[in-house]
Design a protein around this motif. Structure first.
Motif, PDB file in Angstrom:
ATOM      1  N   HIS A  41      70.713  -7.126  28.650  1.00  0.00           N
ATOM      2  CA  HIS A  41      71.722  -6.533  29.529  1.00  0.00           C
ATOM      3  C   HIS A  41      71.480  -6.747  31.022  1.00  0.00           C
ATOM      4  O   HIS A  41      72.253  -6.239  31.836  1.00  0.00           O
ATOM      5  CB  HIS A  41      71.790  -5.018  29.272  1.00  0.00           C
ATOM      6  N   HIS A  42      70.454  -7.475  31.411  1.00  0.00           N
ATOM      7  CA  HIS A  42      70.063  -7.518  32.817  1.00  0.00           C
ATOM      8  C   HIS A  42      71.169  -8.003  33.740  1.00  0.00           C
ATOM      9  O   HIS A  42      71.257  -7.571  34.899  1.00  0.00           O
ATOM     10  CB  HIS A  42      68.817  -8.391  33.001  1.00  0.00           C
ATOM     11  N   GLN A  43      72.033  -8.878  33.261  1.00  0.00           N
ATOM     12  CA  GLN A  43      73.074  -9.423  34.132  1.00  0.00           C
ATOM     13  C   GLN A  43      74.102  -8.374  34.545  1.00  0.00           C
ATOM     14  O   GLN A  43      74.862  -8.593  35.497  1.00  0.00           O
ATOM     15  CB  GLN A  43      73.786 -10.600  33.438  1.00  0.00           C
ATOM     16  N   ASP A  44      74.115  -7.232  33.853  1.00  0.00           N
ATOM     17  CA  ASP A  44      75.064  -6.158  34.163  1.00  0.00           C
ATOM     18  C   ASP A  44      74.420  -4.982  34.878  1.00  0.00           C
ATOM     19  O   ASP A  44      75.122  -4.058  35.296  1.00  0.00           O
ATOM     20  CB  ASP A  44      75.711  -5.637  32.869  1.00  0.00           C
ATOM     21  N   ILE A  45      73.093  -4.975  35.018  1.00  0.00           N
ATOM     22  CA  ILE A  45      72.377  -3.790  35.500  1.00  0.00           C
ATOM     23  C   ILE A  45      72.099  -3.902  36.995  1.00  0.00           C
ATOM     24  O   ILE A  45      71.428  -4.828  37.450  1.00  0.00           O
ATOM     25  CB  ILE A  45      71.062  -3.589  34.727  1.00  0.00           C
ATOM     26  N   ALA A  46      72.613  -2.943  37.734  1.00  0.00           N
ATOM     27  CA  ALA A  46      72.393  -2.896  39.180  1.00  0.00           C
ATOM     28  C   ALA A  46      71.045  -2.281  39.525  1.00  0.00           C
ATOM     29  O   ALA A  46      70.371  -2.729  40.459  1.00  0.00           O
ATOM     30  CB  ALA A  46      73.505  -2.098  39.856  1.00  0.00           C
ATOM     31  N   ALA A  47      70.664  -1.229  38.806  1.00  0.00           N
ATOM     32  CA  ALA A  47      69.441  -0.493  39.165  1.00  0.00           C
ATOM     33  C   ALA A  47      68.818   0.157  37.951  1.00  0.00           C
ATOM     34  O   ALA A  47      69.508   0.486  36.974  1.00  0.00           O
ATOM     35  CB  ALA A  47      69.748   0.575  40.212  1.00  0.00           C
ATOM     36  N   PHE A  59      74.912  -3.652  46.412  1.00  0.00           N
ATOM     37  CA  PHE A  59      73.982  -4.722  46.784  1.00  0.00           C
ATOM     38  C   PHE A  59      73.943  -5.818  45.726  1.00  0.00           C
ATOM     39  O   PHE A  59      73.862  -7.015  46.056  1.00  0.00           O
ATOM     40  CB  PHE A  59      72.588  -4.138  46.985  1.00  0.00           C
ATOM     41  N   THR A  60      73.969  -5.431  44.466  1.00  0.00           N
ATOM     42  CA  THR A  60      73.845  -6.404  43.380  1.00  0.00           C
ATOM     43  C   THR A  60      75.178  -6.936  42.886  1.00  0.00           C
ATOM     44  O   THR A  60      75.220  -7.993  42.237  1.00  0.00           O
ATOM     45  CB  THR A  60      73.112  -5.778  42.183  1.00  0.00           C
ATOM     46  N   GLY A  61      76.261  -6.198  43.136  1.00  0.00           N
ATOM     47  CA  GLY A  61      77.546  -6.569  42.570  1.00  0.00           C
ATOM     48  C   GLY A  61      77.646  -6.270  41.084  1.00  0.00           C
ATOM     49  O   GLY A  61      78.578  -6.713  40.404  1.00  0.00           O
ATOM     50  N   ARG A  62      76.713  -5.505  40.566  1.00  0.00           N
ATOM     51  CA  ARG A  62      76.701  -5.117  39.157  1.00  0.00           C
ATOM     52  C   ARG A  62      77.049  -3.637  39.045  1.00  0.00           C
ATOM     53  O   ARG A  62      76.940  -2.892  40.018  1.00  0.00           O
ATOM     54  CB  ARG A  62      75.328  -5.383  38.534  1.00  0.00           C
ATOM     55  N   GLU A  63      77.397  -3.192  37.847  1.00  0.00           N
ATOM     56  CA  GLU A  63      77.905  -1.827  37.703  1.00  0.00           C
ATOM     57  C   GLU A  63      77.013  -0.900  36.893  1.00  0.00           C
ATOM     58  O   GLU A  63      77.057   0.308  37.087  1.00  0.00           O
ATOM     59  CB  GLU A  63      79.300  -1.851  37.077  1.00  0.00           C
ATOM     60  N   LYS A  64      76.232  -1.409  35.984  1.00  0.00           N
ATOM     61  CA  LYS A  64      75.503  -0.530  35.077  1.00  0.00           C
ATOM     62  C   LYS A  64      74.177  -0.068  35.689  1.00  0.00           C
ATOM     63  O   LYS A  64      73.565  -0.778  36.499  1.00  0.00           O
ATOM     64  CB  LYS A  64      75.258  -1.220  33.740  1.00  0.00           C
ATOM     65  N   ILE A  65      73.766   1.123  35.275  1.00  0.00           N
ATOM     66  CA  ILE A  65      72.509   1.731  35.717  1.00  0.00           C
ATOM     67  C   ILE A  65      71.699   2.086  34.476  1.00  0.00           C
ATOM     68  O   ILE A  65      72.243   2.603  33.497  1.00  0.00           O
ATOM     69  CB  ILE A  65      72.757   3.003  36.556  1.00  0.00           C
ATOM     70  N   LEU A  66      70.412   1.829  34.524  1.00  0.00           N
ATOM     71  CA  LEU A  66      69.538   2.230  33.422  1.00  0.00           C
ATOM     72  C   LEU A  66      68.655   3.382  33.867  1.00  0.00           C
ATOM     73  O   LEU A  66      68.081   3.355  34.955  1.00  0.00           O
ATOM     74  CB  LEU A  66      68.672   1.055  32.956  1.00  0.00           C
ATOM     75  N   LYS A  67      68.576   4.400  33.025  1.00  0.00           N
ATOM     76  CA  LYS A  67      67.688   5.539  33.252  1.00  0.00           C
ATOM     77  C   LYS A  67      66.829   5.724  32.003  1.00  0.00           C
ATOM     78  O   LYS A  67      66.993   5.001  31.016  1.00  0.00           O
ATOM     79  CB  LYS A  67      68.488   6.811  33.552  1.00  0.00           C
ATOM     80  N   THR A  96      62.079  -5.288  37.142  1.00  0.00           N
ATOM     81  CA  THR A  96      63.208  -5.229  38.070  1.00  0.00           C
ATOM     82  C   THR A  96      63.180  -6.414  39.027  1.00  0.00           C
ATOM     83  O   THR A  96      64.226  -7.005  39.336  1.00  0.00           O
ATOM     84  CB  THR A  96      63.203  -3.911  38.867  1.00  0.00           C
ATOM     85  N   ALA A  97      61.999  -6.775  39.490  1.00  0.00           N
ATOM     86  CA  ALA A  97      61.891  -7.935  40.378  1.00  0.00           C
ATOM     87  C   ALA A  97      62.292  -9.217  39.652  1.00  0.00           C
ATOM     88  O   ALA A  97      62.974 -10.089  40.220  1.00  0.00           O
ATOM     89  CB  ALA A  97      60.470  -8.046  40.909  1.00  0.00           C
ATOM     90  N   LYS A  98      61.903  -9.343  38.411  1.00  0.00           N
ATOM     91  CA  LYS A  98      62.215 -10.541  37.618  1.00  0.00           C
ATOM     92  C   LYS A  98      63.718 -10.759  37.495  1.00  0.00           C
ATOM     93  O   LYS A  98      64.200 -11.899  37.590  1.00  0.00           O
ATOM     94  CB  LYS A  98      61.594 -10.401  36.232  1.00  0.00           C
ATOM     95  N   TYR A  99      64.478  -9.673  37.296  1.00  0.00           N
ATOM     96  CA  TYR A  99      65.907  -9.787  37.030  1.00  0.00           C
ATOM     97  C   TYR A  99      66.785  -9.458  38.238  1.00  0.00           C
ATOM     98  O   TYR A  99      68.007  -9.384  38.108  1.00  0.00           O
ATOM     99  CB  TYR A  99      66.293  -8.879  35.863  1.00  0.00           C
ATOM    100  N   GLY A 100      66.181  -9.254  39.403  1.00  0.00           N
ATOM    101  CA  GLY A 100      66.977  -8.929  40.574  1.00  0.00           C
ATOM    102  C   GLY A 100      67.668  -7.581  40.481  1.00  0.00           C
ATOM    103  O   GLY A 100      68.767  -7.386  41.005  1.00  0.00           O
ATOM    104  N   ILE A 101      67.012  -6.640  39.821  1.00  0.00           N
ATOM    105  CA  ILE A 101      67.523  -5.280  39.653  1.00  0.00           C
ATOM    106  C   ILE A 101      66.873  -4.381  40.691  1.00  0.00           C
ATOM    107  O   ILE A 101      65.671  -4.486  40.952  1.00  0.00           O
ATOM    108  CB  ILE A 101      67.219  -4.765  38.225  1.00  0.00           C
ATOM    109  N   VAL A 102      67.637  -3.495  41.299  1.00  0.00           N
ATOM    110  CA  VAL A 102      67.099  -2.560  42.278  1.00  0.00           C
ATOM    111  C   VAL A 102      66.295  -1.470  41.557  1.00  0.00           C
ATOM    112  O   VAL A 102      66.798  -0.843  40.622  1.00  0.00           O
ATOM    113  CB  VAL A 102      68.229  -1.918  43.111  1.00  0.00           C
ATOM    114  N   MET A 103      65.061  -1.265  41.973  1.00  0.00           N
ATOM    115  CA  MET A 103      64.257  -0.171  41.428  1.00  0.00           C
ATOM    116  C   MET A 103      64.390   1.033  42.339  1.00  0.00           C
ATOM    117  O   MET A 103      64.022   0.988  43.517  1.00  0.00           O
ATOM    118  CB  MET A 103      62.782  -0.567  41.317  1.00  0.00           C
ATOM    119  N   ILE A 104      64.928   2.128  41.782  1.00  0.00           N
ATOM    120  CA  ILE A 104      65.071   3.388  42.501  1.00  0.00           C
ATOM    121  C   ILE A 104      64.003   4.346  41.968  1.00  0.00           C
ATOM    122  O   ILE A 104      64.031   4.720  40.795  1.00  0.00           O
ATOM    123  CB  ILE A 104      66.463   4.013  42.307  1.00  0.00           C
ATOM    124  N   LEU A 105      63.072   4.715  42.815  1.00  0.00           N
ATOM    125  CA  LEU A 105      62.045   5.677  42.429  1.00  0.00           C
ATOM    126  C   LEU A 105      62.509   7.063  42.867  1.00  0.00           C
ATOM    127  O   LEU A 105      62.629   7.339  44.066  1.00  0.00           O
ATOM    128  CB  LEU A 105      60.712   5.327  43.083  1.00  0.00           C
TER     129      LEU A 105
END
Length: 459
Positions: free
Chosen positions: A226-232, A158-166, A256-265
């Motif tokens: 790093h937000h430009q690389d983070i998908a979720a 969806f985002t076209g980005r590859e990194k995930i933050l946990k 997540t809303a600010k940077y267009g990152i998907v929030m997965i709960l």
């Protein structure tokens, strides 16, 4: 109360095999030839003699034979009060009659039809979606690990980005993307993760970032860089034994809303446990995607991914071969037996007073155990909220993973093994659960068993 007369099945089995003068609960040194033969076979068949990644001490292990409500019996007939509950999946307790009937009825009509449409799965979607605040679409899976894996893939597409933050100390399943900094013994430097298992490619490690739980300032700093690389960002609303500080989940939602990152709960644990609306209702937070397992399956292998339709519709199979299509499939998805058990679970959980009762019972459990441990001056703190409870050698409730591992976990492991020998099955070094079928009698016998364990532990 005569423990041997409790439950269904063979009510005299426990007393018939128990040693003379042994405690009503726990092994008490009693291992039958039948159970020993099962141990021997397991050692020959399975790596480490185990079915998965967990093993108990040799003098505390058991082979599960049957369960009923809040209790189960091993292959030697020894009885246990269960606070593991299949890692939280058995919220309704063992062998709930409503689930037994639902599964038996479904068996007579068929067990599965591959990942094509079936009536039971559609009925389940119709039933659960109104309770999931983020759910505009839903796709069933077979387990929580399956759910988090597919949610991550959807977010990347969806985002076209590859990194995930946990978050450090969070558990999101067994796949490569989840097994970074789940239970690190040596802390890494944020945002770099520490692999929890051999076999994870270096490239996967490079795609995962790690932040401290309950620290919105550090998270904001990482995202600023790093937000430009983070998908979720994938987050457990209650991370194992860590409850979120007030406002923390909302801060994650805002960032997540600010940077267009998907929030997965990740609601695999909290879904349908903290009320019929899960953590989304309990903490008043609405993610982009949510993942489910455990309770939603009623003890059978059912999971789910739910969320925004613009993200979920990437998995529309009519778009195969087109740009942006996300493949999401599984032979056993929408399994009819599992969906039947799920529907029966919903029947029970939607009844008035169910959650009030289990929350009250959990409060009594925590309070009673704390009194036992304080009476013996063990220095153990019992804490938690809702239908989960925890204990550590500490004087304050931990806020992040590093505060957890700073406690005396080796000493706690020794005490936990003694609790198991006394008939209290708890998950070592992790969260503990309570079901809707635990009773005041269970709690009283739990306190007695904990007192016995404390006396032995202090010797």
């Amino acid at each position: 109360m005569d423990i041997a007369k409790r439950g269904k099945g063979n009510p005299m089995r426990a007393s018939a095999t128990a040693k003379e003068g042994s405690n009503a609960l726990g092994r008490g040194g009693n291992i039958s030839p039948t159970e020993q033969a099962l141990f021997d076979d397991a050692a020959r068949f399975f790596p480490g003699g185990a079915l998965g990644g967990n093993a108990l001490a040799a003098d505390a292990r058991f082979v599960f034979d049957r369960g009923d409500g809040s209790r189960f019996w091993d292959a030697s007939g020894n009885e246990y009060i269960d606070y593991v509950l299949c890692s939280g999946a058995m919220f309704l307790g063992h062998a709930h009659p409503a689930i037994q009937k639902a599964v038996a009825d479904q068996v007579s009509r068929g067990t599965h039809a591959f990942a094509y449409l079936n009536e039971t799965a559609i009925r389940l979607a119709r039933r659960v979606m109104p309770h999931i605040r983020c759910a505009e679409r839903i796709r069933f899976t077979t387990a929580g690990s399956d759910s988090t894996f597919h949610a991550i893939r959807l977010a990347r597409a969806f985002t076209g980005r590859e990194k995930i933050l946990k978050f450090e100390g969070a558990y999101h399943g067994v796949h490569d993307y989840a097994q970074l900094s789940t239970a690190p013994k040596v802390s890494g430097n944020f945002p770099h993760g520490v692999p929890d298992t051999a076999g994870i490619p270096a490239g996967v490690q490079d795609l995962m970032l790690v932040a401290p739980f309950n620290d919105p300032e550090t998270l904001a700093s990482i995202l600023a860089e790093h937000h430009q690389d983070i998908a979720a960002i994938i987050i457990e609303p209650i991370q194992r034994i860590l409850h979120p500080k007030p406002g923390f989940l909302q801060a994650v939602r805002e960032l997540t809303a600010k940077y267009g990152i998907v929030m997965i709960l990740d609601e695999v644990v909290t879904g349908f446990r903290y009320g019929i609306g899960g953590a989304q209702g309990y903490f008043d937070v609405v993610p982009d995607l949510a993942t489910y397992g455990k309770i939603i399956g009623g003890g059978l292998p059912v999971g789910a991914v739910a969320g925004r339709k613009d993200i979920m519709d990437q998995a529309d199979p009519t778009n195969k071969g087109k740009p942006g299509y996300v493949y999401q499939n599984g032979t056993l998805q929408g399994h009819m037996l599992g969906c039947a058990a799920s529907l029966a679970t919903m029947d029970v959980l939607e009844q008035p007073g169910v959650y009030d009762n289990v929350f009250a019972m959990a409060d009594k459990l925590r309070e009673g155990l704390q009194k036992v441990f304080d009476r013996h001056n063990l220095g153990i703190l019992v804490f938690g909220e809702g239908p989960m409870w925890h204990m550590l050698f500490t004087d304050k409730v931990p806020q992040d993973w590093r505060e957890v591992i700073a406690t005396d976990t080796k000493r706690m492991a020794t005490f936990e093994a003694e609790l198991l020998r006394q008939g209290l099955f708890i998950l070592p070094n992790n969260r503990r659960f309570i079901s809707i079928r635990h009773t005041q009698d269970d709690l009283e016998q739990t306190f007695e068993a904990a007192d016995r364990a404390a006396r032995i532990f202090k010797r």
